[in-house]
Design a protein around this motif. Structure first.
Motif, short mmCIF file in Angstrom:
data_model
loop_
_atom_site.label_atom_id
_atom_site.label_comp_id
_atom_site.label_asym_id
_atom_site.label_seq_id
_atom_site.Cartn_x
_atom_site.Cartn_y
_atom_site.Cartn_z
N PRO A 191 58.37 -58.52 -91.89
CA PRO A 191 58.28 -59.47 -93.01
C PRO A 191 59.37 -59.26 -94.05
O PRO A 191 59.80 -60.22 -94.71
N LEU A 192 59.84 -58.05 -94.17
CA LEU A 192 60.92 -57.76 -95.12
C LEU A 192 62.21 -58.43 -94.68
O LEU A 192 62.89 -59.10 -95.46
N ALA A 193 62.55 -58.26 -93.39
CA ALA A 193 63.76 -58.90 -92.87
C ALA A 193 63.65 -60.41 -93.00
O ALA A 193 64.62 -61.09 -93.37
N ALA A 194 62.49 -60.96 -92.69
CA ALA A 194 62.30 -62.41 -92.78
C ALA A 194 62.50 -62.91 -94.21
O ALA A 194 63.07 -63.98 -94.43
N ALA A 195 62.03 -62.13 -95.18
CA ALA A 195 62.14 -62.54 -96.58
C ALA A 195 63.59 -62.65 -97.03
O ALA A 195 63.91 -63.41 -97.96
N PHE A 196 64.48 -61.89 -96.38
CA PHE A 196 65.89 -61.92 -96.76
C PHE A 196 66.77 -62.63 -95.73
O PHE A 196 67.99 -62.62 -95.86
N GLY A 197 66.14 -63.22 -94.71
CA GLY A 197 66.90 -63.92 -93.69
C GLY A 197 67.77 -63.00 -92.85
O GLY A 197 68.87 -63.39 -92.44
N LEU A 198 67.27 -61.80 -92.58
CA LEU A 198 68.03 -60.80 -91.84
C LEU A 198 67.36 -60.48 -90.50
O LEU A 198 66.18 -60.74 -90.31
N GLU A 199 68.12 -59.89 -89.61
CA GLU A 199 67.58 -59.34 -88.38
C GLU A 199 67.25 -57.86 -88.61
O GLU A 199 67.90 -57.20 -89.41
N VAL A 200 66.26 -57.36 -87.89
CA VAL A 200 65.92 -55.94 -87.97
C VAL A 200 66.79 -55.17 -86.98
O VAL A 200 66.72 -55.40 -85.77
N ALA A 201 67.63 -54.28 -87.49
CA ALA A 201 68.38 -53.37 -86.63
C ALA A 201 67.46 -52.21 -86.26
O ALA A 201 66.52 -51.88 -87.00
N THR A 202 67.70 -51.58 -85.13
CA THR A 202 66.89 -50.45 -84.67
C THR A 202 67.77 -49.22 -84.52
O THR A 202 68.88 -49.31 -83.97
N ASP A 203 67.29 -48.10 -85.03
CA ASP A 203 68.07 -46.86 -84.98
C ASP A 203 67.12 -45.70 -84.67
O ASP A 203 66.21 -45.41 -85.45
N GLU A 204 67.33 -45.04 -83.53
CA GLU A 204 66.47 -43.94 -83.12
C GLU A 204 66.57 -42.72 -84.03
O GLU A 204 65.71 -41.83 -83.98
N ARG A 205 67.58 -42.66 -84.87
CA ARG A 205 67.69 -41.53 -85.80
C ARG A 205 66.58 -41.54 -86.84
O ARG A 205 66.33 -40.52 -87.50
N PHE A 206 65.88 -42.67 -86.97
CA PHE A 206 64.80 -42.76 -87.94
C PHE A 206 63.42 -42.59 -87.30
O PHE A 206 62.39 -42.89 -87.92
N LEU A 207 63.38 -42.08 -86.07
CA LEU A 207 62.12 -41.83 -85.37
C LEU A 207 61.26 -40.80 -86.10
O LEU A 207 61.74 -39.97 -86.88
N GLU A 208 59.96 -40.83 -85.76
CA GLU A 208 59.03 -39.79 -86.20
C GLU A 208 59.49 -38.44 -85.63
O GLU A 208 60.21 -38.38 -84.62
N ALA A 209 59.07 -37.36 -86.26
CA ALA A 209 59.39 -36.02 -85.76
C ALA A 209 58.66 -35.74 -84.45
O ALA A 209 57.53 -36.19 -84.24
N GLU A 210 59.31 -35.00 -83.58
CA GLU A 210 58.64 -34.51 -82.38
C GLU A 210 57.59 -33.47 -82.79
O GLU A 210 57.78 -32.71 -83.75
N ASN A 211 56.47 -33.41 -82.05
CA ASN A 211 55.39 -32.50 -82.42
C ASN A 211 54.58 -32.10 -81.20
O ASN A 211 54.17 -32.97 -80.41
N HIS A 212 54.32 -30.80 -81.05
CA HIS A 212 53.55 -30.30 -79.92
C HIS A 212 52.15 -30.89 -79.89
O HIS A 212 51.55 -31.07 -78.81
N PHE A 213 51.58 -31.21 -81.06
CA PHE A 213 50.19 -31.67 -81.15
C PHE A 213 50.05 -33.18 -81.03
O PHE A 213 48.97 -33.73 -81.25
N GLU A 214 51.14 -33.85 -80.66
CA GLU A 214 51.11 -35.30 -80.47
C GLU A 214 50.02 -35.68 -79.46
O GLU A 214 49.89 -35.08 -78.40
N GLY A 215 49.24 -36.68 -79.81
CA GLY A 215 48.16 -37.15 -78.95
C GLY A 215 46.86 -36.41 -79.12
O GLY A 215 45.87 -36.71 -78.43
N MET A 216 46.81 -35.44 -80.05
CA MET A 216 45.60 -34.66 -80.29
C MET A 216 45.12 -34.88 -81.72
O MET A 216 45.85 -35.37 -82.57
N THR A 217 43.88 -34.50 -81.97
CA THR A 217 43.45 -34.35 -83.35
C THR A 217 43.89 -32.96 -83.78
O THR A 217 43.93 -32.03 -82.98
#
Length: 219
Positions: free
Chosen positions: A74-100
Motif C-alpha cells: 500500500p505504501l508503494a501504491a500511495a506513491f505510484g512506485l513499484e516495490v523493489a526486493t532486496d534479500e539483504r533486508f531479510l529476517e535474521a537466521e535462527n536455529h529456533f525457527e519454526g519452534m516456540t
C-alpha cells in the motif's frame, strides 16, 4: 541549500501467528487483518492522506518475505512506485525457527537445544549480529543512493533493524530482546545531510493499533 536524504526502516505489520511460532525466514506467514490495517495506516501517514505533510518518498524496497511485501504494497501504491526486493533486508537466521521459544512447553525445555545458547554476544543461536548489520548497511547504502536528496522506505524485520540502529548509534549489539524500540509497523528513520549521517528518529504511525497486537519477534 544542504541536500538531505532519509531512509525509513519500516518493520512489517502484525503477522497472523496464533501459535506464537518463531517464524524467521519460513514461507507462508502473512499479515493479520490488524497488520494489513497497520500497513495502510503507515502508507496514509507518509503520503499525507491523513492530513499531514506528504513525505518525499521516491523508492520503496522490501525483504522478499510475504509479511514485508504485504506491508510495502500500500505504501508503494500511495506513491505510484513499484516495490523493489532486496534479500539483504531479510529476517535474521535462527536455529529456533519454526519452534516456540521459551521454557515450559517451548523449545528450551529440551536439553538438545541448550548448546545453542552458550554465547549471547554473537549470538550462538543464529546469524551473528555483525553479519546482520553488514548486510543491512549495504542495502541501506543502495536505498540511500536510489533516493538521493529524497526519501526511501525499506521494509524489514525487527532484529536486523534494531541491531543496525544500535550500530549506527555506537551502542553494543547484544541486548535484551524485550527492550527493543521497534514495534510492528514502526519507522526507524535514518537521516543524512550532504552525505554525512546526522542521526536516527523513531515513530509509530500505527500506534493506536498496537494495543492488543502480537509483538512476538520473528527472530
Amino acid at each position: 541549500m544542504p541536500t538531505t536524504t532519509t531512509v525509513h526502516l519500516l518493520r512489517h505489520g502484525e503477522v497472523h501467528n496464533p501459535e506464537g511460532i518463531l517464524y524467521g525466514r519460513l514461507e507462508g506467514y502473512r499479515l493479520s487483518e490488524r497488520g494489513l490495517a497497520m500497513a495502510e495506516r503507515v502508507a496514509a501517514h507518509l503520503s499525507g492522506a491523513e492530513g499531514g505533510a506528504r513525505h518525499d518518498v521516491v523508492h520503496v524496497v522490501a525483504s522478499p518475505l510475504q509479511r514485508a511485501q504485504e506491508t510495502a504494497a500500500p505504501l508503494a501504491a500511495a506513491f505510484g512506485l513499484e516495490v523493489a526486493t532486496d534479500e539483504r533486508f531479510l529476517e535474521a537466521e535462527n536455529h529456533f525457527e519454526g519452534m516456540t521459544f521459551g521454557v515450559g512447553d517451548g523449545s528450551l525445555r529440551y536439553p538438545r537445544h541448550w548448546p545453542r545458547l552458550w554465547n549471547p554476544f554473537r549470538p550462538s543461536w543464529g546469524e551473528p549480529y555483525r553479519a546482520q548489520v553488514a548486510r543491512m548497511l549495504a542495502g541501506i547504502a543502495a536505498a540511500r543512493d536510489a533516493a538521493a536528496g529524497h526519501e526511501a522506505v525499506v521494509v524489514s524485520h525487527q532484529l536486523p533493524i534494531w541491531v543496525t540502529r544500535q550500530a549506527l548509534e555506537g551502542r553494543r549489539l547484544w541486548h535484551d530482546p524485550r527492550r527493543r524500540e521497534c514495534s510492528v509497523a514502526s519507522l526507524t528513520s535514518l537521516h543524512w545531510t550532504d552525505g554525512a549521517f546526522t542521526g536516527v528518529t523513531y515513530s509509530e504511525p500505527a500506534g493506536d493499533l498496537l494495543p492488543g497486537a502480537r509483538q512476538v519477534p520473528g527472530a
